[in-house]
Design a protein around this motif. Sequence first.
Motif, PDB file in Angstrom:
ATOM      1  N   ARG A 103       0.781  -1.110  -0.059  1.00 22.30           N
ATOM      2  CA  ARG A 103       0.054  -0.033   0.097  1.00 22.30           C
ATOM      3  C   ARG A 103       1.020   1.185  -0.054  1.00 22.30           C
ATOM      4  O   ARG A 103       0.519   2.124  -0.608  1.00 22.30           O
ATOM      5  CB  ARG A 103      -0.913   0.022   1.284  1.00 22.30           C
ATOM      6  N   TRP A 109      -3.272   2.207  -5.356  1.00 24.96           N
ATOM      7  CA  TRP A 109      -4.204   1.145  -4.782  1.00 24.96           C
ATOM      8  C   TRP A 109      -5.460   1.557  -3.712  1.00 24.96           C
ATOM      9  O   TRP A 109      -6.303   1.058  -3.515  1.00 24.96           O
ATOM     10  CB  TRP A 109      -3.508  -0.197  -4.265  1.00 24.96           C
ATOM     11  N   LYS A 110      -4.977   2.649  -3.184  1.00 28.17           N
ATOM     12  CA  LYS A 110      -5.908   3.246  -2.210  1.00 28.17           C
ATOM     13  C   LYS A 110      -6.487   2.406  -0.845  1.00 28.17           C
ATOM     14  O   LYS A 110      -5.640   1.838  -0.352  1.00 28.17           O
ATOM     15  CB  LYS A 110      -6.870   4.180  -3.026  1.00 28.17           C
ATOM     16  N   ASP A 111      -7.746   2.268  -0.883  1.00 25.26           N
ATOM     17  CA  ASP A 111      -8.192   1.459   0.073  1.00 25.26           C
ATOM     18  C   ASP A 111      -8.727   0.194  -0.360  1.00 25.26           C
ATOM     19  O   ASP A 111      -9.540  -0.426   0.256  1.00 25.26           O
ATOM     20  CB  ASP A 111      -9.450   2.250   0.604  1.00 25.26           C
ATOM     21  N   TYR A 130      -5.799  -8.267   3.359  1.00 21.54           N
ATOM     22  CA  TYR A 130      -5.959  -7.022   4.202  1.00 21.54           C
ATOM     23  C   TYR A 130      -6.470  -5.816   3.673  1.00 21.54           C
ATOM     24  O   TYR A 130      -6.224  -5.463   2.591  1.00 21.54           O
ATOM     25  CB  TYR A 130      -4.298  -6.909   4.701  1.00 21.54           C
ATOM     26  N   SER A 131      -7.278  -4.977   4.435  1.00 27.35           N
ATOM     27  CA  SER A 131      -7.931  -4.073   4.160  1.00 27.35           C
ATOM     28  C   SER A 131      -7.323  -2.891   4.881  1.00 27.35           C
ATOM     29  O   SER A 131      -6.522  -3.087   5.947  1.00 27.35           O
ATOM     30  CB  SER A 131      -9.557  -3.845   4.582  1.00 27.35           C
ATOM     31  N   VAL A 132      -7.705  -1.642   4.354  1.00 29.44           N
ATOM     32  CA  VAL A 132      -6.818  -0.406   4.743  1.00 29.44           C
ATOM     33  C   VAL A 132      -7.710  -0.267   6.358  1.00 29.44           C
ATOM     34  O   VAL A 132      -6.993   0.694   6.988  1.00 29.44           O
ATOM     35  CB  VAL A 132      -7.424   0.851   4.007  1.00 29.44           C
ATOM     36  N   ASP A 133      -8.897  -0.541   6.573  1.00 30.39           N
ATOM     37  CA  ASP A 133      -9.526  -0.301   7.709  1.00 30.39           C
ATOM     38  C   ASP A 133      -8.828  -1.193   8.775  1.00 30.39           C
ATOM     39  O   ASP A 133      -9.074  -0.723  10.043  1.00 30.39           O
ATOM     40  CB  ASP A 133     -11.007  -0.482   7.733  1.00 30.39           C
ATOM     41  N   SER A 134      -8.755  -2.446   8.495  1.00 29.80           N
ATOM     42  CA  SER A 134      -8.172  -3.427   9.444  1.00 29.80           C
ATOM     43  C   SER A 134      -6.812  -3.996   9.035  1.00 29.80           C
ATOM     44  O   SER A 134      -6.847  -5.148   8.758  1.00 29.80           O
ATOM     45  CB  SER A 134      -9.140  -4.589   9.713  1.00 29.80           C
ATOM     46  N   PRO A 135      -5.752  -3.230   8.961  1.00 35.31           N
ATOM     47  CA  PRO A 135      -4.567  -3.779   8.558  1.00 35.31           C
ATOM     48  C   PRO A 135      -3.765  -4.758   9.230  1.00 35.31           C
ATOM     49  O   PRO A 135      -3.077  -5.520   8.667  1.00 35.31           O
ATOM     50  CB  PRO A 135      -3.715  -2.483   8.426  1.00 35.31           C
ATOM     51  N   ARG A 161     -15.065  -3.957  -3.848  1.00 32.05           N
ATOM     52  CA  ARG A 161     -14.161  -3.068  -4.682  1.00 32.05           C
ATOM     53  C   ARG A 161     -13.206  -3.953  -5.494  1.00 32.05           C
ATOM     54  O   ARG A 161     -12.889  -5.304  -5.175  1.00 32.05           O
ATOM     55  CB  ARG A 161     -13.543  -2.193  -4.013  1.00 32.05           C
TER      56      ARG A 161
END
Length: 233
Positions: A103, A109-111, A130-135, A161
Amino acid sequence: MKILALDTTSGACSVALYSDGQTTERFVQAERDYTRRLLPMVDEVLADVGLTLKELDAFAVSRGPGSFTGLRIAISCVQGLAFSVDRPVVPVSSLAALALGARRAHPEWKDAPIVSMLDARMQQVYWGVYSVDSPNCSQLPEAVQNPEKVVMSLKETEWSRPIYGAGPGWHYEALSGAQVNGVDLDIMIHARDIAQLAVPLWQEGTAVIAEELEPAYLRNEVTWQKRQKIRSK
């Protein structure tokens, strides 16, 4: 907050210090000599910021998955350092660190969710999403599987997405069937990303004492066989 992070999980050796929002790192791409390199790199990073081990709040290290030998070297080194100054250790997922590094390298690649992948040998890969909200938490359970099963799992999951892939484990031809919008095989694990991920974990109270630190191999039966060989020598 001051956290010193070490990593020798896969193909590189790195040490990083997170100090009140600023990060200093030493990174060397190398397949061997981890034991010889690590402690001098620790000294260099601490010297850069004028700190000593006693001034640290905690240590951080990759808990795996990854190379059996690489994990043991970094974990053993961190255990020794943490024990010497009576500081706790924050274990961090190597796959989560890989995703954070991707990231950082690809702001476009943003979120988007990132599928991290390391080569587990034996025609298998270690992977997680892995998401940006819960890395720090994989959206699917971290696993060691053959590439075909990974492709199947990704197809069976509904993604809101586009998703992207990161890490050297993506080299298997069978993974070309995965529905990802892009892949970067050259992303490597950095101690700076381990340090950053360790901050919220430290705040949540997930640190452990040095003696309780254990690696997460995922492939337990192979680990057991290696341990048996080592003990028999």
